[in-house]
Design a protein around this motif. Structure first.
Motif: not given
Length: 428
Positions: A94-112
């Motif tokens: 088992s493992s885990q992803n850590i996700v942090a979300i910074k809202p922008g002007e649009k709902e469209e997403i860029i994943v870094i």
């Protein structure tokens, strides 16, 4: 890790003192890099062993989560995504992803994103502490910055196990993956001889690469910023030595990192990697001409890289960090996507217009910076003039008061006679 705050304060002061019109379009162009450099050293020193699915990987995941919380990412805009996977030896882990979300002007997403585990006899500084540190630095510097797109900063677990974390993330997105306009993958950017950008899906029958708008755009932006970035040289017209057709026609690359599960869903990707495609076996795996492959070897430590390639670690991190800082604040993804005809191939006219628009935007931003800096200097001069005038007035007042206090106000009674005494003498 709280020492990062002092380091960044120094960076902000340095940037503030830089003259307007510097090469960077973003006034905080160095902030992500400074954060990342501090994180890189900290992880390299404290988390050298973090194979996928091990306690070492879990400890770094906990540290990343705590650091994101300190930055300001709470339960409302960050989460841990646990998943199961089969390692390279067939064991269930088992493992885990850590996700942090910074809202922008649009709902469209860029994943870094970057995988934070390693499979190295060293500390994994190149593969992939470097990518992890840069993503964490960007998450910190962009926390309070306005951006056109919503940003997902993702730290993928089990990256060395066939990118299991990226597969789990894409699967969990469900229908929301349609909101992802771009995935930026950062994997191994510290030790390589040259800084490359990859992107696009090859179509061997048509001998073209499509859905490559992001790499075209980023490469043009990087060149406008004066960054030393490259696309690998092997195309359908110019395959690598000894081949009739290129294994990975430029600017595309093989499916060996986190970008692959996004690409398979038709999502455009932009991949950062420092390596060397111009030496055998001409597939980017050799990484350096002097020391050969660094990643996943005993040479993959920050100390070794610093010893054998002085300043390279910082320079590569600065190159990619500066590009990332400037790229994420520009609302140019949609225009570039339209110019590519949505996977229908390149349209050179629109691509050229996009490049000019990017450069024009940068120049306009720099002009605005110059005007703002000039206005600040004007206000500062006015403030200094007022302070000097006030100081001069106070000094003159103090001088008058001192003269008033030192004046001899005692009269000589014998030297002066009253009017009455003078009149009496005259009558006599």
């Amino acid at each position: 890790m709280k020492r990062v705050a002092l380091f960044v304060l120094l960076a902000v002061l340095i940037v503030a003192l830089c003259p307007a019109g510097a090469v960077f379009a973003n006034p905080k162009a160095l902030e992500t890099v400074d954060y990342a450099w501090e994180y890189l050293q900290y992880i390299d020193e404290n988390f050298p062993d973090r194979d996928a699915g091990t306690e070492g990987e879990k400890k770094l995941a906990d540290e990343l989560r705590k650091e994101l919380e300190w930055i300001g990412y709470t339960e409302e805009n960050s989460f841990v995504q646990e998943f199961a996977f089969t390692d390279n030896e067939g064991a269930e882990k088992s493992s885990q992803n850590i996700v942090a979300i910074k809202p922008g002007e649009k709902e469209e997403i860029i994943v870094i994103g970057a995988h934070y585990d390693n499979e190295s006899e060293g500390t994994g500084a190149h593969d992939n502490t470097s990518g992890t540190a840069l993503v964490l630095g960007a998450a910190a510097s962009f926390f309070e910055k306005e951006t056109p797109y919503t940003l997902h900063f993702v730290f993928f677990g089990a990256g060395e196990a066939e990118s299991a974390g990226a597969e789990a993330y894409v699967a969990a997105m469900g229908e929301n993956k349609d909101k992802i306009v771009l995935m930026i993958n950062i994997d191994g950017i510290l030790a390589g001889d040259h800084c490359y950008l990859y992107g696009g899906i090859p179509h061997p029958e048509k001998e073209e690469v499509y859905n490559d708008w992001a790499v075209d755009q980023a490469y043009s932006l990087g060149r406008a910023l004066g960054l030393d970035l490259r696309l690998h040289p092997y195309t359908f017209d110019n395959p690598e030595p000894g081949a009739k057709k290129p294994a990975y026609p430029s600017p595309s690359v093989g499916e060996w990192s986190e970008h692959l599960f996004f690409s398979r869903e038709g999502i455009a990707y932009l991949y950062f990697e420092a390596t060397n495609w111009e030496i055998a076996p001409y597939d980017g795996s050799a990484e350096t001409a002097d020391q050969g492959t660094i990643g996943d070897t005993e040479k993959d430590t920050l100390a070794y890289i610093e010893e054998h390639f002085p300043d390279r670690a910082w320079n590569n991190l600065e190159t990619y960090g500066t590009l990332l800082d400037n790229y994420l604040v520009e609302d140019i993804q949609t225009a570039a996507k339209e110019s590519s005809g949505m996977n229908a191939g390149r349209n050179s006219m629109f691509a050229t217009l996009v490049v000019f628009a990017v450069i024009a935007g940068i120049l306009a931003f720099r002009k605005k910076q110059q005007q703002e800096a000039e206005e600040r200097r004007k206000h500062e001069l006015e403030r200094l003039f007022r302070e000097e005038e006030e100081q001069r007035r106070r000094e003159e007042q103090a001088k008058l008061e001192a003269e008033y206090e030192d004046y001899d106000w005692d009269y000589d009674d014998e030297a002066y006679e009253s009017d009455e005494e003078s009149a009496e003498k005259e009558e006599e």
